[in-house]
Scaffold this motif. Structure first.
Motif, PDB file in Angstrom:
ATOM      1  N   ARG A 176      10.011 -57.914 -31.000  1.00 42.12           N
ATOM      2  CA  ARG A 176      11.192 -58.697 -30.624  1.00 42.12           C
ATOM      3  C   ARG A 176      12.425 -57.775 -30.612  1.00 42.12           C
ATOM      4  N   ASP A 177      12.530 -56.928 -31.642  1.00 42.77           N
ATOM      5  CA  ASP A 177      13.657 -55.977 -31.712  1.00 42.77           C
ATOM      6  C   ASP A 177      13.641 -55.007 -30.529  1.00 42.77           C
ATOM      7  N   ALA A 178      12.444 -54.702 -30.032  1.00 43.00           N
ATOM      8  CA  ALA A 178      12.337 -53.776 -28.899  1.00 43.00           C
ATOM      9  C   ALA A 178      12.611 -54.490 -27.573  1.00 43.00           C
ATOM     10  N   GLY A 179      12.916 -55.793 -27.650  1.00 42.41           N
ATOM     11  CA  GLY A 179      13.307 -56.513 -26.439  1.00 42.41           C
ATOM     12  C   GLY A 179      12.237 -57.398 -25.842  1.00 42.41           C
ATOM     13  N   CYS A 180      11.113 -57.561 -26.549  1.00 41.99           N
ATOM     14  CA  CYS A 180      10.045 -58.417 -26.026  1.00 41.99           C
ATOM     15  C   CYS A 180      10.354 -59.882 -26.329  1.00 41.99           C
ATOM     16  N   GLU A 181       9.803 -60.741 -25.478  1.00 42.62           N
ATOM     17  CA  GLU A 181       9.899 -62.172 -25.728  1.00 42.62           C
ATOM     18  C   GLU A 181       8.579 -62.607 -26.367  1.00 42.62           C
ATOM     19  N   ILE A 182       8.675 -63.318 -27.481  1.00 40.29           N
ATOM     20  CA  ILE A 182       7.468 -63.718 -28.208  1.00 40.29           C
ATOM     21  C   ILE A 182       7.114 -65.158 -27.839  1.00 40.29           C
ATOM     22  N   VAL A 183       5.849 -65.364 -27.459  1.00 39.31           N
ATOM     23  CA  VAL A 183       5.402 -66.675 -26.979  1.00 39.31           C
ATOM     24  C   VAL A 183       4.128 -67.052 -27.725  1.00 39.31           C
ATOM     25  N   GLU A 184       4.076 -68.258 -28.274  1.00 41.32           N
ATOM     26  CA  GLU A 184       2.818 -68.691 -28.887  1.00 41.32           C
ATOM     27  C   GLU A 184       1.845 -69.103 -27.790  1.00 41.32           C
ATOM     28  N   VAL A 185       0.595 -68.624 -27.893  1.00 40.16           N
ATOM     29  CA  VAL A 185      -0.418 -69.013 -26.907  1.00 40.16           C
ATOM     30  C   VAL A 185      -1.642 -69.550 -27.646  1.00 40.16           C
ATOM     31  N   SER A 186      -2.519 -70.191 -26.882  1.00 35.54           N
ATOM     32  CA  SER A 186      -3.721 -70.762 -27.475  1.00 35.54           C
ATOM     33  C   SER A 186      -4.963 -70.155 -26.830  1.00 35.54           C
ATOM     34  N   LEU A 187      -5.890 -69.729 -27.667  1.00 31.91           N
ATOM     35  CA  LEU A 187      -7.214 -69.268 -27.206  1.00 31.91           C
ATOM     36  C   LEU A 187      -8.236 -70.164 -27.911  1.00 31.91           C
ATOM     37  N   PRO A 188      -8.413 -71.381 -27.389  1.00 35.48           N
ATOM     38  CA  PRO A 188      -9.125 -72.404 -28.169  1.00 35.48           C
ATOM     39  C   PRO A 188     -10.566 -72.072 -28.552  1.00 35.48           C
ATOM     40  N   HIS A 189     -11.241 -71.197 -27.810  1.00 35.42           N
ATOM     41  CA  HIS A 189     -12.650 -70.928 -28.137  1.00 35.42           C
ATOM     42  C   HIS A 189     -12.866 -69.723 -29.036  1.00 35.42           C
ATOM     43  N   THR A 190     -11.775 -69.219 -29.618  1.00 35.78           N
ATOM     44  CA  THR A 190     -11.862 -68.028 -30.468  1.00 35.78           C
ATOM     45  C   THR A 190     -12.955 -68.123 -31.528  1.00 35.78           C
ATOM     46  N   ARG A 191     -13.054 -69.279 -32.191  1.00 31.52           N
ATOM     47  CA  ARG A 191     -13.991 -69.368 -33.320  1.00 31.52           C
ATOM     48  C   ARG A 191     -15.451 -69.287 -32.890  1.00 31.52           C
ATOM     49  N   TYR A 192     -15.701 -69.453 -31.600  1.00 32.94           N
ATOM     50  CA  TYR A 192     -17.088 -69.381 -31.127  1.00 32.94           C
ATOM     51  C   TYR A 192     -17.472 -67.984 -30.637  1.00 32.94           C
TER      52      TYR A 192
END
Lengths: 490, 95
Positions: free
Chosen positions: A292-308
């Motif tokens: 964020r300090d380096a100028g990036c925009e932080i976005v929450e995303v979902s990877l719903p099948h991760t646990r599989y």
């Protein structure tokens, strides 16, 4: 010359280029360091004579101004890469005294560019493991120790020899391979940089196969820039690998130091797993703050099948392995144990040659591919794999790259997870998704835990977007200012 | 689903690995544990999903059907456990 083995690969190339040092001196320094580091068991085979011969040839090329981009740089080679005239074991007894009569494409490109081989590096047997404990030649011991504790720790796996050798200053960089996390998890455990490129970026020709649809080669190095220099040499189209991508290799080192301002970075919420160490969570938050300090925009995303991802991996990888490892039958090369007839000879050779974890995976693979189970297990796993890949495609519609921890913990003690195969498999929970989807992933050292052990952050990119990972990795490296080295005890 | 001793013996036979009798029960337990953990894949809705067989969608490249390498028995045989002249020596296949 003291401090010779403290240089980064970039610094060594500069010093060689200005003739401040010769490759023979540099290589000699590494040979001495390797001899002194035998308690680490990082090498299956040291090749000092070959190294000095290659170093002298390099010095000769420099003298006649014919130097390549890696000329004179001592590298270690994971013993999964076939090296012409130099024994190759894959960490297994079944290959016996196998000495390839050909060179893997990746290593041939490193030699084409002038690099020097110092030896073959230890690994989990056939790259199946997360701690180096499945090697037929005994585990690699990490150069790192917990503060005030002599307990031997794992350097991670399967590229444990590669990671330990780079961290301990036994080579300037190393080749490695990654089927479920085998470059990134050892890099995280040892405070080194490791990148698994996009599937197809590096040729698999001449690399002993584990699970062909997941296996990718990549480098482990001390810095992001060093990893970029090595990956550039290792990459490129190879007609001898039908899955090799026929696409241009970008100038990876040029991406290091580029601004990351305005990039959108995804934080997958499913990676906040229950029971994750608070230190890993804090490090992740720190990484988010740095970007964020380096100028990036932080976005929450979902990877719903991760646990599989892990259970799907433990169908797909053993299935492919059971097929790939069918070639070890004691007939044309490798170990042969004679039996009363052909079948008995096969069965005895394979029983004597394979270790327990490899046998376990061959049996699982044979089971899930056998009549009556194929649809229920293998075909279903391939469909789940598609779901996991689709999750990433959807996320990359919103963001340019993802930031996650590399591993759920710091390095553990040798023997700590040996009893429970599933507990060991969980080490790859954050890395294995990337192999299933064929994406590039990089681990960058980001800090030390309370016990003084390194922790890594993982960056995941779109297919063929390694350049962006080098820019982001460079930004994290700069913000973290990670310069810790293991205190020498060996 | 539990994997019993008979299944372990059958799979070991298919895989051409001689597992000693003492390893059969422990293997049955280990494999049952791993497969029980894998069972969670049954929760995923995969209706209409195309199986993913390769990490990159590309068709198999073709090359000209010509000899690229060969005529080098020494290199081919250099790692043979047993050889006779330019041949591999293997156990008798036809009794």
């Amino acid at each position: 010359m003291s401090g010779l083995t403290d240089l980064t690969l970039r610094q060594a190339l500069d010093a060689l280029g200005t003739r401040k040092i010769s490759s023979e001196e540099l290589t000699g320094g590494y040979i001495a360091a390797i001899e002194a580091a035998r308690p680490l068991n990082a090498f299956v085979l040291e090749t000092p004579e070959k190294a000095l011969e290659m170093a002298r040839a390099s010095d000769h090329r420099r003298a006649s101004a014919e130097a390549g981009p890696l000329d004179g740089v001592p590298l270690g080679i994971k013993d999964l890469f076939c090296t012409e005239g130099v024994q190759t074991t894959a960490g297994s007894r079944i290959l016996g005294t196998f000495t390839p009569t050909y060179e893997s494409t990746v290593t041939s490109q490193l030699w084409r560019d002038g690099a020097v081989m110092v030896g073959k590096l230890n690994l989990d047997e056939f790259a199946m493991g997360s701690s180096n404990e499945t090697s037929a030649f005994g585990p690699v011991v990490s150069p790192w120790r917990r503060q005030g504790d002599d307990a031997p720790l794992t350097p991670g796996g399967s590229s444990g020899g590669s990671a330990a050798a780079v961290a301990a200053g036994l080579c300037l960089g190393a080749t490695a391979t990654d089927t479920g996390g085998s470059i990134r998890q050892p890099a995280a455990f040892t405070g080194t940089v490791g990148i698994k490129p996009t599937y197809g970026r590096c040729s698999r020709w001449g690399v002993v196969a584990f699970a062909s649809s997941l296996d990718q080669a990549g480098p482990i190095a001390r810095t992001v820039e060093d990893a970029a220099i090595l990956l550039k040499s290792m990459s490129g189209h190879d007609p001898k690998d039908s899955t090799s991508l026929n696409t241009e290799v970008p100038d990876f080192p040029a991406f290091v130091g580029k601004s990351v301002k305005g990039l959108r970075i995804g934080i997958p919420k499913e990676y906040r797993i229950e029971g994750m160490s608070p230190e890993i969570d804090a490090l992740w938050e720190q990484g988010i703050a740095w970007l964020r300090d380096a100028g990036c925009e932080i976005v929450e995303v979902s990877l719903p099948h991760t646990r599989y991802a892990l259970p799907a991996y433990y169908i797909v990888a053993p299935a492919e392995a059971s097929s790939n490892l069918a070639r070890y039958d004691g007939m044309r090369y490798g170990l042969r144990v004679e039996g009363g007839n052909l079948t008995e000879t096969y069965e005895k050779s394979r029983a004597a040659g394979f270790g327990e974890e490899v046998k376990r995976r061959i049996l699982i693979g044979t089971y899930v591919l056998s009549a009556g189970y194929y649809d229920a297990y293998y075909l279903r796993a391939l469909k789940v794999r598609r779901r996991i890949a689709d999750d990433f495609t959807a996320a990359f519609g919103k963001v340019d790259a993802l930031l996650t921890p590399t591993a759920p913990s710091a390095a553990f003690a040798l023997g700590e997870n040996a009893e429970d195969p599933v507990a060991m498999y969980l080490n790859d929970i954050f890395t294995v998704t990337v192999n299933l989807a064929g994406l590039p992933g990089m681990s960058v050292p980001a800090g030390l835990d309370a016990q003084g052990l390194p922790l890594g952050l993982q960056l995941i990119g779109r297919p063929l977007d390694e350049g962006l990972l080098f820019s982001l990795g460079g930004a994290i490296e700069k913000a973290a200012g990670f310069s810790s080295k293991p205190a020498r005890w060996w | 689903m539990a994997i019993d001793a008979a299944t372990v013996r059958k799979v070991a036979k298919l895989a051409r690995i001689a597992e000693p009798e003492a390893r059969i029960d422990p293997l049955a337990q280990e494999l049952t544990g791993i497969m029980a953990w894998i069972e969670q894949l049954a929760e995923v809705d995969v209706e209409g999903v195309e199986p993913m067989t390769s990490a990159v969608s590309m068709s198999a490249p073709l090359r000209d059907d010509v000899v690229t390498e060969g005529g080098d028995p020494e290199r081919v045989l250099s790692n043979a456990p047993r050889r006779a002249g330019d041949f591999f020596v293997v156990p008798k296949v036809v009794e």
